[in-house]
Design a protein around this motif. Sequence first.
Motif, mmCIF file in Angstrom:
data_model
loop_
_atom_site.group_PDB
_atom_site.id
_atom_site.type_symbol
_atom_site.label_atom_id
_atom_site.label_comp_id
_atom_site.label_asym_id
_atom_site.label_seq_id
_atom_site.Cartn_x
_atom_site.Cartn_y
_atom_site.Cartn_z
ATOM 1 N N LYS A 135 -73.847 0.226 20.689
ATOM 2 C CA LYS A 135 -74.268 1.128 20.490
ATOM 3 C C LYS A 135 -74.503 2.109 21.583
ATOM 4 N N VAL A 136 -74.733 1.617 22.771
ATOM 5 C CA VAL A 136 -75.095 2.232 24.211
ATOM 6 C C VAL A 136 -73.665 2.590 24.515
ATOM 7 N N ASN A 184 -69.383 9.464 23.178
ATOM 8 C CA ASN A 184 -69.635 10.543 22.495
ATOM 9 C C ASN A 184 -70.168 11.735 23.309
ATOM 10 N N ILE A 185 -71.045 11.324 24.574
ATOM 11 C CA ILE A 185 -71.507 12.297 25.517
ATOM 12 C C ILE A 185 -70.365 12.842 26.532
ATOM 13 N N SER A 188 -62.205 12.602 35.436
ATOM 14 C CA SER A 188 -61.960 11.205 34.658
ATOM 15 C C SER A 188 -63.058 11.025 33.373
ATOM 16 N N ILE A 189 -64.203 11.543 33.568
ATOM 17 C CA ILE A 189 -65.025 11.565 32.519
ATOM 18 C C ILE A 189 -64.732 11.275 30.946
ATOM 19 N N SER A 190 -63.963 12.504 30.753
ATOM 20 C CA SER A 190 -63.609 12.775 29.234
ATOM 21 C C SER A 190 -62.445 11.723 28.966
ATOM 22 N N ARG A 232 -62.754 4.589 23.539
ATOM 23 C CA ARG A 232 -63.123 4.509 22.027
ATOM 24 C C ARG A 232 -61.581 3.693 21.393
ATOM 25 N N TYR A 233 -60.594 4.173 22.171
ATOM 26 C CA TYR A 233 -59.346 3.678 21.509
ATOM 27 C C TYR A 233 -59.304 2.170 21.853
#
Length: 318
Positions: free
Chosen positions: A130-131, A137-138, A190-192, A199-200
């Motif tokens: 969850k964390v 998401n952020i 690199s953040i995004s 996620r992948y």
Amino acid sequence: MLKYIGKRILMMIPVAFLVSVFSFALIHFAPGDPSLFYITPGMTEEQQEEIRDSLGLNDPVIVQYGKWLNKALHGDLGYSIHNKRTVGGQIMEKLPATLLIMGGSILLSLIVSIFLGLASGSRPGKWQDKVISGFTNIGISLPEFWFGIILVLIFAQKLKILPGSGMHTTGVDSVWDVLKHAILPIVTLSISKTAVYTRYIRSSVIKEMGEDYVMTALAKGTPKKKILRSHVLKNCLLPVITLVGMNMGSLVSGSYIIENIFGWPGLGRLGLSAITNRDYPLMMGAVMLSCLVLIAGNLIADICYCIADPRIRMEGKR
């Protein structure tokens, strides 16, 4: 494998040709007249026409493109209108700086996303998952230019632990000083990507953990960490390699913005300076080289995919 790589290189040739056509057309049909930078008040119409003839602006578009392409293939990209220096020389000066933050951002995003993706995917639904999902998401939602400004305000202005602009400290010439200046641009760029890769990898880990080979290894008493590290990770990296190649475009375009935020003396900053000054030869050279970096990045991703997936190597032998 060599046959597969050879096919990929051959496929790059028509792509590079189309890129050269579009980049030339984009600059050629842009508003403005390059000859105006050479025309001074008081010149007669005959003198103005001589300047246009010397620049080749009176030739048909196809002839102009042919002359430019012929010179470009021989390494001659012309001279900058703004500072009268060779375009190729300026680009080669700035290219290493751009490759540094691009390569650093790819490396950082892969290392962090592999760690977070494995931790999240191996514990679906638990607090770690969850964390990490909240972080992704952020990360996906954050605008890079805004995030970069926030990092400068925090680490350069408030805490004063990292430099907020430039590539070198005045009077200091060391590798560590360059790396210290590169930290904030690399993290911002690199953040995004880190969020997307995480996620992948998470979804791939969840899928792989339900496969028969994993169940068999667990039944034999193989530690879960060893299964993740030795078997699951390799299968999860295949889609990420494809993603890295697909994201090379956003990485190149993102470097244009990031370099200007942090005053990083790279190809992106040079390109925007050329656009601001309407420096047509420099604009064409910067656009062309940026596209070639993108094509080369995709080729490297294809080679890595070939190394990671034996099926691709076997296909190349047919």
